[in-house]
Design a protein around this motif. Structure first.
Motif, PDB file in Angstrom:
ATOM      1  N   HIS A 140      11.226  -4.655  57.878  1.00  0.00           N
ATOM      2  CA  HIS A 140      10.236  -3.709  58.387  1.00  0.00           C
ATOM      3  C   HIS A 140       8.993  -3.884  57.529  1.00  0.00           C
ATOM      4  CE1 HIS A 140       8.703  -0.175  60.457  1.00  0.00           C
ATOM      5  NE2 HIS A 140       8.247   0.244  59.287  1.00  0.00           N
ATOM      6  N   LEU A 141       7.896  -4.350  58.134  1.00  0.00           N
ATOM      7  CA  LEU A 141       6.703  -4.720  57.389  1.00  0.00           C
ATOM      8  C   LEU A 141       5.595  -3.700  57.569  1.00  0.00           C
ATOM      9  CD1 LEU A 141       6.533  -8.534  58.298  1.00  0.00           C
ATOM     10  CD2 LEU A 141       7.768  -7.436  56.400  1.00  0.00           C
ATOM     11  N   ASP A 142       5.032  -3.251  56.436  1.00  0.00           N
ATOM     12  CA  ASP A 142       3.817  -2.439  56.513  1.00  0.00           C
ATOM     13  C   ASP A 142       2.623  -3.371  56.657  1.00  0.00           C
ATOM     14  OD1 ASP A 142       3.350  -3.560  53.994  1.00  0.00           O
ATOM     15  OD2 ASP A 142       3.675  -1.689  52.889  1.00  0.00           O
ATOM     16  N   GLY A 143       1.413  -2.817  56.653  1.00  0.00           N
ATOM     17  CA  GLY A 143       0.234  -3.624  56.905  1.00  0.00           C
ATOM     18  C   GLY A 143       0.055  -4.768  55.933  1.00  0.00           C
ATOM     19  N   ALA A 144       0.230  -4.506  54.635  1.00  0.00           N
ATOM     20  CA  ALA A 144       0.029  -5.548  53.632  1.00  0.00           C
ATOM     21  C   ALA A 144       1.042  -6.670  53.779  1.00  0.00           C
ATOM     22  CB  ALA A 144       0.108  -4.941  52.229  1.00  0.00           C
ATOM     23  N   HIS A 145       2.308  -6.316  54.024  1.00  0.00           N
ATOM     24  CA  HIS A 145       3.343  -7.336  54.168  1.00  0.00           C
ATOM     25  C   HIS A 145       3.235  -8.074  55.501  1.00  0.00           C
ATOM     26  CE1 HIS A 145       4.998  -5.024  50.794  1.00  0.00           C
ATOM     27  NE2 HIS A 145       5.645  -6.127  50.485  1.00  0.00           N
ATOM     28  N   ALA A 146       2.828  -7.368  56.558  1.00  0.00           N
ATOM     29  CA  ALA A 146       2.603  -8.033  57.844  1.00  0.00           C
ATOM     30  C   ALA A 146       1.467  -9.040  57.734  1.00  0.00           C
ATOM     31  CB  ALA A 146       2.296  -7.002  58.923  1.00  0.00           C
ATOM     32  N   LEU A 147       0.430  -8.686  56.980  1.00  0.00           N
ATOM     33  CA  LEU A 147      -0.691  -9.604  56.788  1.00  0.00           C
ATOM     34  C   LEU A 147      -0.250 -10.840  56.020  1.00  0.00           C
ATOM     35  CD1 LEU A 147      -3.684 -10.035  57.254  1.00  0.00           C
ATOM     36  CD2 LEU A 147      -4.152  -8.770  55.149  1.00  0.00           C
ATOM     37  N   SER A 148       0.567 -10.652  54.993  1.00  0.00           N
ATOM     38  CA  SER A 148       1.114 -11.790  54.257  1.00  0.00           C
ATOM     39  C   SER A 148       1.950 -12.666  55.175  1.00  0.00           C
ATOM     40  CB  SER A 148       1.968 -11.287  53.085  1.00  0.00           C
ATOM     41  OG  SER A 148       2.665 -12.361  52.453  1.00  0.00           O
ATOM     42  N   TYR A 149       2.729 -12.025  56.046  1.00  0.00           N
ATOM     43  CA  TYR A 149       3.611 -12.749  56.965  1.00  0.00           C
ATOM     44  C   TYR A 149       2.814 -13.631  57.926  1.00  0.00           C
ATOM     45  CZ  TYR A 149       6.901 -13.330  60.888  1.00  0.00           C
ATOM     46  OH  TYR A 149       7.677 -13.838  61.892  1.00  0.00           O
ATOM     47  N   VAL A 150       1.732 -13.117  58.506  1.00  0.00           N
ATOM     48  CA  VAL A 150       1.013 -13.886  59.529  1.00  0.00           C
ATOM     49  C   VAL A 150      -0.009 -14.855  58.939  1.00  0.00           C
ATOM     50  CG1 VAL A 150       1.291 -12.056  61.233  1.00  0.00           C
ATOM     51  CG2 VAL A 150      -0.815 -12.144  59.874  1.00  0.00           C
ATOM     52  N   ARG A 151      -0.288 -14.766  57.629  1.00  0.00           N
ATOM     53  CA  ARG A 151      -1.279 -15.663  57.051  1.00  0.00           C
ATOM     54  C   ARG A 151      -0.660 -16.867  56.336  1.00  0.00           C
ATOM     55  NH1 ARG A 151      -6.372 -12.909  54.182  1.00  0.00           N
ATOM     56  NH2 ARG A 151      -7.090 -15.036  54.498  1.00  0.00           N
ATOM     57  N   GLU A 152       0.611 -16.773  55.981  1.00  0.00           N
ATOM     58  CA  GLU A 152       1.239 -17.859  55.223  1.00  0.00           C
ATOM     59  C   GLU A 152       1.440 -19.100  56.089  1.00  0.00           C
ATOM     60  OE1 GLU A 152       2.948 -20.269  52.432  1.00  0.00           O
ATOM     61  OE2 GLU A 152       1.675 -18.507  52.235  1.00  0.00           O
ATOM     62  N   ARG A 153       1.186 -20.264  55.509  1.00  0.00           N
ATOM     63  CA  ARG A 153       1.459 -21.525  56.204  1.00  0.00           C
ATOM     64  C   ARG A 153       1.887 -22.630  55.256  1.00  0.00           C
ATOM     65  NH1 ARG A 153      -2.883 -25.259  55.967  1.00  0.00           N
ATOM     66  NH2 ARG A 153      -4.797 -24.379  55.089  1.00  0.00           N
TER      67      ARG A 153
ATOM     68  N   ALA B 126       9.455 -24.654  74.548  1.00  0.00           N
ATOM     69  CA  ALA B 126       8.084 -24.241  74.256  1.00  0.00           C
ATOM     70  C   ALA B 126       7.973 -22.747  73.982  1.00  0.00           C
ATOM     71  CB  ALA B 126       7.166 -24.613  75.424  1.00  0.00           C
ATOM     72  N   ALA B 127       8.987 -21.973  74.392  1.00  0.00           N
ATOM     73  CA  ALA B 127       8.933 -20.526  74.228  1.00  0.00           C
ATOM     74  C   ALA B 127       9.111 -20.142  72.764  1.00  0.00           C
ATOM     75  CB  ALA B 127      10.010 -19.872  75.090  1.00  0.00           C
ATOM     76  N   LEU B 128       8.542 -19.019  72.383  1.00  0.00           N
ATOM     77  CA  LEU B 128       8.698 -18.505  71.024  1.00  0.00           C
ATOM     78  C   LEU B 128      10.163 -18.200  70.744  1.00  0.00           C
ATOM     79  CD1 LEU B 128       7.301 -17.380  68.408  1.00  0.00           C
ATOM     80  CD2 LEU B 128       7.247 -15.164  69.570  1.00  0.00           C
ATOM     81  N   PRO B 129      10.737 -18.778  69.671  1.00  0.00           N
ATOM     82  CA  PRO B 129      12.144 -18.509  69.375  1.00  0.00           C
ATOM     83  C   PRO B 129      12.354 -17.075  68.901  1.00  0.00           C
ATOM     84  CG  PRO B 129      11.161 -19.827  67.631  1.00  0.00           C
ATOM     85  CD  PRO B 129      10.139 -19.737  68.724  1.00  0.00           C
ATOM     86  N   ALA B 130      13.593 -16.639  68.936  1.00  0.00           N
ATOM     87  CA  ALA B 130      13.910 -15.282  68.514  1.00  0.00           C
ATOM     88  C   ALA B 130      13.607 -15.066  67.032  1.00  0.00           C
ATOM     89  CB  ALA B 130      15.379 -14.976  68.797  1.00  0.00           C
TER      90      ALA B 130
ATOM     91  N   ASP C 207       3.915 -23.096  62.418  1.00  0.00           N
ATOM     92  CA  ASP C 207       4.793 -21.974  62.085  1.00  0.00           C
ATOM     93  C   ASP C 207       3.981 -20.688  61.933  1.00  0.00           C
ATOM     94  OD1 ASP C 207       7.205 -23.311  62.150  1.00  0.00           O
ATOM     95  OD2 ASP C 207       7.154 -23.849  60.026  1.00  0.00           O
ATOM     96  N   ARG C 208       2.782 -20.794  61.397  1.00  0.00           N
ATOM     97  CA  ARG C 208       1.954 -19.602  61.266  1.00  0.00           C
ATOM     98  C   ARG C 208       1.596 -19.044  62.643  1.00  0.00           C
ATOM     99  NH1 ARG C 208      -3.549 -19.152  57.767  1.00  0.00           N
ATOM    100  NH2 ARG C 208      -4.097 -21.030  58.951  1.00  0.00           N
ATOM    101  N   VAL C 209       1.288 -19.919  63.591  1.00  0.00           N
ATOM    102  CA  VAL C 209       0.995 -19.471  64.952  1.00  0.00           C
ATOM    103  C   VAL C 209       2.188 -18.698  65.516  1.00  0.00           C
ATOM    104  CG1 VAL C 209       0.711 -20.287  67.324  1.00  0.00           C
ATOM    105  CG2 VAL C 209      -0.746 -21.194  65.513  1.00  0.00           C
ATOM    106  N   ARG C 210       3.392 -19.214  65.302  1.00  0.00           N
ATOM    107  CA  ARG C 210       4.583 -18.523  65.816  1.00  0.00           C
ATOM    108  C   ARG C 210       4.769 -17.172  65.123  1.00  0.00           C
ATOM    109  NH1 ARG C 210       6.493 -23.937  65.018  1.00  0.00           N
ATOM    110  NH2 ARG C 210       6.508 -25.066  67.011  1.00  0.00           N
ATOM    111  N   ARG C 211       4.442 -17.104  63.854  1.00  0.00           N
ATOM    112  CA  ARG C 211       4.530 -15.819  63.157  1.00  0.00           C
ATOM    113  C   ARG C 211       3.527 -14.816  63.739  1.00  0.00           C
ATOM    114  NH1 ARG C 211       5.662 -15.960  56.727  1.00  0.00           N
ATOM    115  NH2 ARG C 211       7.784 -16.777  56.813  1.00  0.00           N
ATOM    116  N   GLN C 212       2.340 -15.284  64.058  1.00  0.00           N
ATOM    117  CA  GLN C 212       1.345 -14.394  64.662  1.00  0.00           C
ATOM    118  C   GLN C 212       1.841 -13.870  66.003  1.00  0.00           C
ATOM    119  OE1 GLN C 212      -1.864 -17.190  64.679  1.00  0.00           O
ATOM    120  NE2 GLN C 212      -2.404 -16.842  62.539  1.00  0.00           N
TER     121      GLN C 212
END
Length: 326
Positions: free
Chosen positions: A184-197, A319-323, A206-211
């Motif tokens: 369960h990600l708050d804003g700061a952790h969600a931002l870290s999650y979608v920016r890492e590559r 091509a679909a986003l994996p689970a 992989d970053r695109v899939r995280r976004q």
């Protein structure tokens, strides 16, 4: 990234008073002038459904640069590039939607500027040039434009009460660690999650899939975890969305009403998340770039234009986003 989530939330709020609620939020939206001041003869014909170009900017600014709370410039020529580029198409009956990400390093023609990475279009010419570039690439007509920066993304995630994602690989961006597994990600952790590559095997892919996974998580949360059943939480999220997201100046209050009403039956399971087909990567001078697969991409863009994405996904299941993306 969160226009679908905005629509789902607003659809609930509007159920008891569609005109008043959407008018209020529409009046507060920050709008970009002249996005569609484009020569009509250069634009694609209208396809099925309604298509939005969603952009996330990588200003690196600690202050908001988009929406009504912007305290820094929302577009400085040469200073910003579009880190997130997504084409979102919603079916005319609102029952299905597709989200197609275009990798930011895609090597494409940019009108008036030769060939370069697609994210340079926003840097050189702002929203209008990016719209022209995407339309020329896809032959999908863009109906509306929306943008958010990273500061706004973190704030909106917090307003939603966080998001639940299953993280395929632990990562750390800017000193904020995100463990593997269900989180369960708050804003700061969600931002870290979608920016890492850099630590991910697929890098930017992989970053695109995280976004996409973050957007899927918000849609799922809004529908199933109580946000939409709580008027207070729903209003708070919608309020945050209109505060942090900017839209084009043609997106009127009536357009907003029509859009949110059309989403009343949309379910997260009926949203397809895809990435534009890629042929490979390479170098153009000193720049690392992504080469799109023209043949497969043409098929996908045709599917977007003709409400045929579900059938295209059936034919290209990988091509679909994996689970659980990395």
């Amino acid at each position: 990234m969160f226009l679908l989530g905005a629509g789902l939330v607003l659809a609930l709020l509007a159920a008891g008073g569609l005109f008043a609620v959407t008018q209020q939020f529409s009046d507060r939206m920050h709008r970009y002038d002249g996005v569609f001041d484009i020569d009509p003869s250069t634009r694609p014909v209208q396809g099925e459904g309604q298509t939005f170009l969603l952009v996330g900017t990588d200003t690196r600014s600690p202050d908001p640069t988009t929406g009504t709370e912007a305290t820094a410039s929302d577009w400085v020529p040469g200073a910003q590039r579009s880190d997130v580029i997504m084409l979102v198409n919603v079916a005319d009956d609102g029952s299905r939607a597709s989200v197609v990400s275009i990798p930011r390093d895609s090597w494409v023609p940019i009108p008036g500027h030769g060939t370069s990475k697609i994210n340079a279009a926003y840097s050189w010419g702002g929203p209008s040039l990016l719209v022209q570039t995407v339309e020329a690439l896809t032959r999908v007509r863009v109906d509306h434009f929306a943008v958010i920066d990273f500061a706004g993304f973190a704030q909106m995630t917090d307003a939603a009460g966080g998001i639940d994602v299953n993280v395929g690989q632990a990562s750390n961006f800017g000193g904020v660690a995100v463990p593997a597994g269900p989180q369960h990600l708050d804003g700061a952790h969600a931002l870290s999650y979608v920016r890492e590559r850099k630590s991910l095997p697929g890098g930017d892919f992989d970053r695109v899939r995280r976004q996409q996974n973050a957007l899927r998580a918000l849609a799922t949360s809004a529908i199933s975890s109580g946000t939409l059943s709580s008027p207070t939480r729903a209003y708070g999220l919608a309020d945050s969305l209109v505060t942090w997201v900017g839209v084009d100046d043609t997106f009127s209050a009536s357009d907003l009403r029509s859009f949110v009403w059309g989403l009343r039956d949309l379910r997260a399971s009926n949203i397809d998340f895809l990435t534009a087909p890629v042929a490979g990567t390479g170098m153009e001078g000193a720049a690392s770039v992504v080469y799109l697969d023209a043949d497969r991409a043409t098929e996908l863009w045709f599917a977007v234009n003709t409400d045929g994405v579900p059938a295209w996904v059936d034919s290209h299941p990988s091509a679909a986003l994996p689970a659980v993306p990395r």
